[in-house]
Write a protein that holds these residues in place. Sequence first.
Motif, PDB file in Angstrom:
ATOM      1  N   SER A   1      11.639   2.557   5.575  1.00  0.00           N
ATOM      2  CA  SER A   1      11.302   1.509   4.834  1.00  0.00           C
ATOM      3  C   SER A   1      12.461   1.184   4.028  1.00  0.00           C
ATOM      4  N   GLY A   2      12.466   0.341   3.311  1.00  0.00           N
ATOM      5  CA  GLY A   2      13.208  -0.633   2.670  1.00  0.00           C
ATOM      6  C   GLY A   2      14.187  -0.864   3.740  1.00  0.00           C
TER       7      GLY A   2
ATOM      8  N   ASN B   1      -5.344  -0.611   8.649  1.00  0.00           N
ATOM      9  CA  ASN B   1      -4.060  -0.297   8.241  1.00  0.00           C
ATOM     10  C   ASN B   1      -4.121   1.056  10.301  1.00  0.00           C
TER      11      ASN B   1
ATOM     12  N   ASN C   1      -6.609  -0.772   0.958  1.00  0.00           N
ATOM     13  CA  ASN C   1      -6.095  -0.364   2.042  1.00  0.00           C
ATOM     14  C   ASN C   1      -7.262   0.851   2.833  1.00  0.00           C
TER      15      ASN C   1
ATOM     16  N   GLY D   1      11.431  -0.935  -2.089  1.00  0.00           N
ATOM     17  CA  GLY D   1      12.741  -2.097  -2.911  1.00  0.00           C
ATOM     18  C   GLY D   1      12.342  -1.737  -4.811  1.00  0.00           C
TER      19      GLY D   1
ATOM     20  N   LYS E   1      -3.157  -4.633   8.766  1.00  0.00           N
ATOM     21  CA  LYS E   1      -1.620  -3.831   8.707  1.00  0.00           C
ATOM     22  C   LYS E   1      -1.441  -4.336  10.017  1.00  0.00           C
TER      23      LYS E   1
ATOM     24  N   THR F   1      -2.778   3.706   1.676  1.00  0.00           N
ATOM     25  CA  THR F   1      -4.600   3.785   2.154  1.00  0.00           C
ATOM     26  C   THR F   1      -5.705   5.162   2.177  1.00  0.00           C
TER      27      THR F   1
ATOM     28  N   ASN G   1       4.564  -2.680   8.319  1.00  0.00           N
ATOM     29  CA  ASN G   1       4.294  -0.547   8.092  1.00  0.00           C
ATOM     30  C   ASN G   1       6.069  -0.056   8.767  1.00  0.00           C
TER      31      ASN G   1
ATOM     32  N   GLY H   1       8.197  -6.024   3.734  1.00  0.00           N
ATOM     33  CA  GLY H   1       9.241  -5.016   4.624  1.00  0.00           C
ATOM     34  C   GLY H   1      10.789  -4.686   4.856  1.00  0.00           C
ATOM     35  N   GLY H   2      11.348  -4.123   3.832  1.00  0.00           N
ATOM     36  CA  GLY H   2      12.698  -3.368   3.417  1.00  0.00           C
ATOM     37  C   GLY H   2      13.212  -5.121   2.019  1.00  0.00           C
ATOM     38  N   ILE H   3      12.091  -5.576   1.838  1.00  0.00           N
ATOM     39  CA  ILE H   3      12.268  -6.810   0.174  1.00  0.00           C
ATOM     40  C   ILE H   3      13.120  -6.090  -0.678  1.00  0.00           C
TER      41      ILE H   3
ATOM     42  N   ALA I   1       0.816  -1.621   0.051  1.00  0.00           N
ATOM     43  CA  ALA I   1       0.670  -0.298   0.307  1.00  0.00           C
ATOM     44  C   ALA I   1       1.129   1.304   0.187  1.00  0.00           C
ATOM     45  N   GLY I   2       0.148   2.473  -0.262  1.00  0.00           N
ATOM     46  CA  GLY I   2       0.903   3.310  -0.824  1.00  0.00           C
ATOM     47  C   GLY I   2       1.516   4.396  -1.855  1.00  0.00           C
TER      48      GLY I   2
ATOM     49  N   LEU J   1       6.044  -5.779  -1.371  1.00  0.00           N
ATOM     50  CA  LEU J   1       7.500  -4.778  -2.157  1.00  0.00           C
ATOM     51  C   LEU J   1       6.819  -3.315  -2.033  1.00  0.00           C
TER      52      LEU J   1
ATOM     53  N   MET K   1       3.784  11.050   4.145  1.00  0.00           N
ATOM     54  CA  MET K   1       3.038  11.875   3.367  1.00  0.00           C
ATOM     55  C   MET K   1       1.614  12.132   4.278  1.00  0.00           C
TER      56      MET K   1
HETATM   57  C1  LIG Z   1       6.355   6.323   0.672  1.00  0.00           C
HETATM   58  C2  LIG Z   1       5.417   5.257   1.450  1.00  0.00           C
HETATM   59  C3  LIG Z   1       4.203   5.362   1.364  1.00  0.00           C
HETATM   60  C4  LIG Z   1       3.556   4.870   2.494  1.00  0.00           C
HETATM   61  N1  LIG Z   1       2.048   4.460   2.484  1.00  0.00           N
HETATM   62  C5  LIG Z   1       1.543   4.320   2.897  1.00  0.00           C
HETATM   63  C6  LIG Z   1       0.021   3.598   3.065  1.00  0.00           C
HETATM   64  O1  LIG Z   1      -0.801   4.324   3.583  1.00  0.00           O
HETATM   65  N2  LIG Z   1      -0.451   3.040   3.549  1.00  0.00           N
HETATM   66  C7  LIG Z   1      -0.053   2.026   3.882  1.00  0.00           C
HETATM   67  O2  LIG Z   1      -0.841   0.903   4.645  1.00  0.00           O
HETATM   68  N3  LIG Z   1       1.675   1.902   3.983  1.00  0.00           N
HETATM   69  C8  LIG Z   1       2.069   2.351   3.380  1.00  0.00           C
HETATM   70  N4  LIG Z   1       3.594   2.567   3.043  1.00  0.00           N
HETATM   71  C9  LIG Z   1       4.123   1.231   3.905  1.00  0.00           C
HETATM   72  C10 LIG Z   1       4.288   0.041   2.666  1.00  0.00           C
HETATM   73  O3  LIG Z   1       3.241  -0.158   2.737  1.00  0.00           O
HETATM   74  C11 LIG Z   1       4.769  -0.678   3.533  1.00  0.00           C
HETATM   75  O4  LIG Z   1       4.319  -2.007   4.474  1.00  0.00           O
HETATM   76  C12 LIG Z   1       6.567  -0.265   3.687  1.00  0.00           C
HETATM   77  O5  LIG Z   1       6.862   0.515   2.975  1.00  0.00           O
HETATM   78  C13 LIG Z   1       7.667  -1.270   4.791  1.00  0.00           C
HETATM   79  O6  LIG Z   1       7.963  -2.126   3.248  1.00  0.00           O
HETATM   80  P1  LIG Z   1       8.621  -1.330   1.570  1.00  0.00           P
HETATM   81  O7  LIG Z   1      10.460  -2.188   2.412  1.00  0.00           O
HETATM   82  O8  LIG Z   1       9.106  -3.180   1.196  1.00  0.00           O
HETATM   83  O9  LIG Z   1       9.116  -0.048   1.549  1.00  0.00           O
HETATM   84  C14 LIG Z   1       4.026   3.696   2.774  1.00  0.00           C
HETATM   85  C15 LIG Z   1       5.382   3.430   2.308  1.00  0.00           C
HETATM   86  C16 LIG Z   1       6.248   4.603   1.482  1.00  0.00           C
HETATM   87  C17 LIG Z   1       7.996   4.407   1.350  1.00  0.00           C
END
Ligand SMILES: Cc1cc2nc3c(=O)[nH]c(=O)nc-3n(C[C@H](O)[C@H](O)[C@H](O)COP(=O)(O)O)c2cc1C
Length: 345
Positions: free
Chosen positions: A267-268, A172, A139, A320, A217, A86, A246, A296-298, A62-63, A317, A113
């Motif tokens: 994140s990442g 969420n 979401n 990543g 979540k 979301t 998250n 998370g961080g894939i 999501a996001g 993802l 954000m």
């Molecule tokens: C710019 C950005 C916006 C995000 N917005 C949302 C969101 O609106 N809702 C949500 O549940 N997670 C949101 N996330 C979290 C991601 O869905 C994910 O759970 C988190 O980034 C970890 O995964 P990643 O390391 O692969 O990014 C957001 C992440 C980023 C980087």
Amino acid sequence: MNYSLIRALLFRLPPESAHHLALESARLADRLGLVSRLTNVPHEQPVEVMGLRFPNPVGLAAGLDKNGAYTDPLGQLGFGFIEIGTVTPRPQPGNPKPRLFRLPDYEAIINRMGFNNHGLAALMSNVRRSRYQGILGINIGKNLDTPVAEAATDYLMGMERVWGLADYIAVNVSSPNTPGLRDLQEGDALRRLLEQLKARQESLHRERGHYVPVAVKVAPDMDDRAIRFMAQSLLDSGLDGVIATNTTLDRSAVARDRLSDEAGGLSGRPLAERSTQVIAAFSDALAGRLPIIGVGGITDGASAAAKIEAGASLVQLYTGLIYRGPELVPEVARAVAEAQSKGAR
Ligand SMILES: Cc1cc2nc3c(=O)[nH]c(=O)nc-3n(C[C@H](O)[C@H](O)[C@H](O)COP(=O)(O)O)c2cc1C
């Protein structure tokens, strides 16, 4: 497709401009019929989770597509499912800019954000217009100006409105960028919210004649006791799954970066290990009674396989994809298939 070149160009722009340019370019490429020619789609590797058949276990988190405006191009990147949102009941602008930061040395992002989105009505009309046929998660969240004590009203409205459009609904309660939201992950507030969600899910099931699974979540910033409480509450509620995790508030892994003090969720790559630990702790507490979607961080196959080994049934993802590009999708799909077949043996 040579993503490193595209990335070099995009990374010259402020992160939020790069985000919009990348998505708009993908939309244009899709209209020209180019996206599918430029990407490698993974082989079918169906998995059944929450009563749904996923063509492969790699999803978009999501996001990235908050309004569900880009599911057509994103749907061609080979994902087994896409989670949009979301979305909040009413449109809201989110936090002031800048609110999105790249930490390239760490393959990480910090974002605050704050649920910038066009609201439920706009998302629903985007979904209705889209050609995307794959599994769609929606979401849902609460508006900033809805008091946390009344958060359930927003979630229940979200559930009701997206019921006919979503294959699953993600709730969420774990964004760090809406003040007080994470309070809903604890104690009586959590139990009451889960109860209300389940009651509405049952009534919608009866009224509309079809069931939509609901997953919650969660944040990575929970200790073992909080994870066990959340797991037991989810089991007691009868809801359908957990999405872990998250973004994190913890900055210890990026403390040396000049941007590490920016407020928001990280994140990442630096999140990978913690998120996998949280998945393992949930897996332990849930003992196979509820599926886990690992996120998370894939950033490569190995970090995805670790999530499957920790007990996830599906992965997602986001960050990543920004650093590695669409090639990451088939790479992760292959690694997950291998990890799943090892686990089955
Ligand atoms: C710019 C950005 C916006 C995000 N917005 C949302 C969101 O609106 N809702 C949500 O549940 N997670 C949101 N996330 C979290 C991601 O869905 C994910 O759970 C988190 O980034 C970890 O995964 P990643 O390391 O692969 O990014 C957001 C992440 C980023 C980087």
